[in-house]
Motif scaffolding. Structure first.
Motif, PDB file in Angstrom:
ATOM      1  N   LYS A 103       8.752  12.914  74.729  1.00  0.00           N
ATOM      2  CA  LYS A 103       7.995  14.145  74.928  1.00  0.00           C
ATOM      3  C   LYS A 103       8.872  15.324  74.562  1.00  0.00           C
ATOM      4  O   LYS A 103       9.994  15.458  75.060  1.00  0.00           O
ATOM      5  N   ILE A 104       8.371  16.186  73.682  1.00  0.00           N
ATOM      6  CA  ILE A 104       9.098  17.378  73.250  1.00  0.00           C
ATOM      7  C   ILE A 104       8.233  18.587  73.591  1.00  0.00           C
ATOM      8  O   ILE A 104       7.103  18.712  73.102  1.00  0.00           O
ATOM      9  N   SER A 105       8.735  19.456  74.447  1.00  0.00           N
ATOM     10  CA  SER A 105       7.964  20.612  74.878  1.00  0.00           C
ATOM     11  C   SER A 105       7.669  21.552  73.719  1.00  0.00           C
ATOM     12  O   SER A 105       8.488  21.717  72.813  1.00  0.00           O
ATOM     13  N   ARG A 106       6.490  22.130  73.746  1.00  0.00           N
ATOM     14  CA  ARG A 106       6.051  23.103  72.733  1.00  0.00           C
ATOM     15  C   ARG A 106       6.316  22.576  71.323  1.00  0.00           C
ATOM     16  O   ARG A 106       6.835  23.270  70.451  1.00  0.00           O
ATOM     17  N   LEU A 107       5.924  21.349  71.116  1.00  0.00           N
ATOM     18  CA  LEU A 107       6.214  20.649  69.865  1.00  0.00           C
ATOM     19  C   LEU A 107       5.778  21.429  68.634  1.00  0.00           C
ATOM     20  O   LEU A 107       6.557  21.598  67.679  1.00  0.00           O
ATOM     21  N   LEU A 108       4.533  21.912  68.637  1.00  0.00           N
ATOM     22  CA  LEU A 108       4.004  22.543  67.423  1.00  0.00           C
ATOM     23  C   LEU A 108       4.630  23.900  67.132  1.00  0.00           C
ATOM     24  O   LEU A 108       4.441  24.443  66.039  1.00  0.00           O
ATOM     25  N   GLU A 109       5.379  24.467  68.078  1.00  0.00           N
ATOM     26  CA  GLU A 109       6.042  25.738  67.830  1.00  0.00           C
ATOM     27  C   GLU A 109       7.450  25.534  67.247  1.00  0.00           C
ATOM     28  O   GLU A 109       8.119  26.509  66.911  1.00  0.00           O
ATOM     29  N   ARG A 110       7.853  24.285  67.114  1.00  0.00           N
ATOM     30  CA  ARG A 110       9.194  23.987  66.601  1.00  0.00           C
ATOM     31  C   ARG A 110       9.162  23.743  65.099  1.00  0.00           C
ATOM     32  O   ARG A 110       8.133  23.372  64.527  1.00  0.00           O
ATOM     33  N   ARG A 111      10.300  23.916  64.487  1.00  0.00           N
ATOM     34  CA  ARG A 111      10.412  23.698  63.053  1.00  0.00           C
ATOM     35  C   ARG A 111      10.765  22.236  62.781  1.00  0.00           C
ATOM     36  O   ARG A 111      11.743  21.725  63.304  1.00  0.00           O
ATOM     37  N   PHE A 112       9.930  21.610  61.981  1.00  0.00           N
ATOM     38  CA  PHE A 112      10.199  20.240  61.559  1.00  0.00           C
ATOM     39  C   PHE A 112       9.485  19.977  60.241  1.00  0.00           C
ATOM     40  O   PHE A 112       8.556  20.694  59.864  1.00  0.00           O
ATOM     41  N   ARG A 144      -6.727  14.642  70.835  1.00  0.00           N
ATOM     42  CA  ARG A 144      -5.841  15.803  70.714  1.00  0.00           C
ATOM     43  C   ARG A 144      -4.438  15.509  71.229  1.00  0.00           C
ATOM     44  O   ARG A 144      -3.533  16.320  71.083  1.00  0.00           O
ATOM     45  N   LYS A 145      -4.264  14.375  71.848  1.00  0.00           N
ATOM     46  CA  LYS A 145      -2.981  14.032  72.439  1.00  0.00           C
ATOM     47  C   LYS A 145      -2.046  13.434  71.399  1.00  0.00           C
ATOM     48  O   LYS A 145      -2.429  12.557  70.631  1.00  0.00           O
ATOM     49  N   LEU A 146      -0.809  13.929  71.375  1.00  0.00           N
ATOM     50  CA  LEU A 146       0.198  13.415  70.458  1.00  0.00           C
ATOM     51  C   LEU A 146       1.263  12.666  71.246  1.00  0.00           C
ATOM     52  O   LEU A 146       1.773  13.158  72.247  1.00  0.00           O
ATOM     53  N   THR A 147       1.586  11.472  70.789  1.00  0.00           N
ATOM     54  CA  THR A 147       2.672  10.688  71.363  1.00  0.00           C
ATOM     55  C   THR A 147       3.713  10.465  70.288  1.00  0.00           C
ATOM     56  O   THR A 147       3.368  10.171  69.136  1.00  0.00           O
ATOM     57  N   LEU A 148       4.982  10.614  70.634  1.00  0.00           N
ATOM     58  CA  LEU A 148       6.065  10.416  69.677  1.00  0.00           C
ATOM     59  C   LEU A 148       6.815   9.136  70.004  1.00  0.00           C
ATOM     60  O   LEU A 148       7.136   8.859  71.158  1.00  0.00           O
ATOM     61  N   THR A 149       7.096   8.373  68.968  1.00  0.00           N
ATOM     62  CA  THR A 149       7.932   7.186  69.100  1.00  0.00           C
ATOM     63  C   THR A 149       9.029   7.273  68.042  1.00  0.00           C
ATOM     64  O   THR A 149       9.011   8.162  67.179  1.00  0.00           O
ATOM     65  N   LEU A 150       9.975   6.356  68.092  1.00  0.00           N
ATOM     66  CA  LEU A 150      10.934   6.250  66.994  1.00  0.00           C
ATOM     67  C   LEU A 150      10.206   5.684  65.785  1.00  0.00           C
ATOM     68  O   LEU A 150       9.122   5.106  65.910  1.00  0.00           O
TER      69      LEU A 150
END
Length: 206
Positions: A181-190, A167-173
């Protein structure tokens, strides 16, 4: 309405915010004089730790449903509070147009129709947030934000590759560098950009 706070004794016999609020929203009050019969029962409630959402049914003396509406409570819960006031809540109904729009789908789908503009707006905001948070992001997907985001090191990026570990998501370039790390990632528009999958070519044995 403002905040109501209480000690554990004030909550008794209920041990949790959810149990206490469920009980407060479940009652029957007989008609007396000019006061009509009033009754309410909780059909479904969800407590997230900071907010409580409930679908509550108003019914008449025969038990027939009148309507189902949403009640939202902001919650403060601190069992170790120094002053003993471990629980506080602020309640409102959907007709008040609450700012909090994290109501679960399981509660929203029980509500009956409404014509109140504030309630309709609140429901739209809840469903819009659900559309965002229920998106499926797969390992290796590329996500793109409308505008670059600035990080504490001063860098700015709009595109990220997703690495999923359970369930853990890690973001890289996109090239795999860095960890972000981006807070509340899934609530953001992308935008989710699916990476094309190349089928492995199998050559027949000679």
């Amino acid at each position: 309405m403002g905040w109501l706070t209480m000690t554990r004794l004030g909550m008794a016999p209920y041990e949790t915010p959810k149990a206490y609020l469920d009980a407060q929203l479940t009652y029957e009050r007989p008609a007396t004089g000019e006061t009509p019969f009033r009754a309410l029962r909780v059909l479904k409630s969800v407590y997230s730790g900071s907010a409580y959402y409930a679908a509550v049914e108003r019914y008449d003396e025969s038990g027939a449903r009148l309507y189902v509406t949403a009640i939202i409570c902001l919650v403060r819960w601190n069992p170790k509070a120094a002053d003993g006031h471990i629980f506080g809540y602020k309640d409102m109904d959907e007709d008040m147009g609450p700012c909090e729009a994290g109501c679960p789908r399981s509660v929203l789908e029980l509500l009956t129709s409404s014509t109140h503009p504030y309630a309709l707006d609140w429901r739209r905001r809840c469903y819009r947030l659900l559309e965002l948070t229920e998106r499926t992001i797969a390992d290796g997907d590329l996500i793109r934000f409308p505008e670059p985001m600035q990080f504490t090191d001063g860098s700015r990026h709009a595109d990220f590759k997703v690495r999923r570990e359970g369930r853990k998501l890690t973001l890289t370039l996109p090239d795999g560098r860095g960890r972000f790390k981006i807070s509340r990632l899934l609530e953001r528009r992308f935008e989710i950009i699916r990476q094309p999958k190349v089928a492995r070519t199998i050559f027949p044995a000679a």
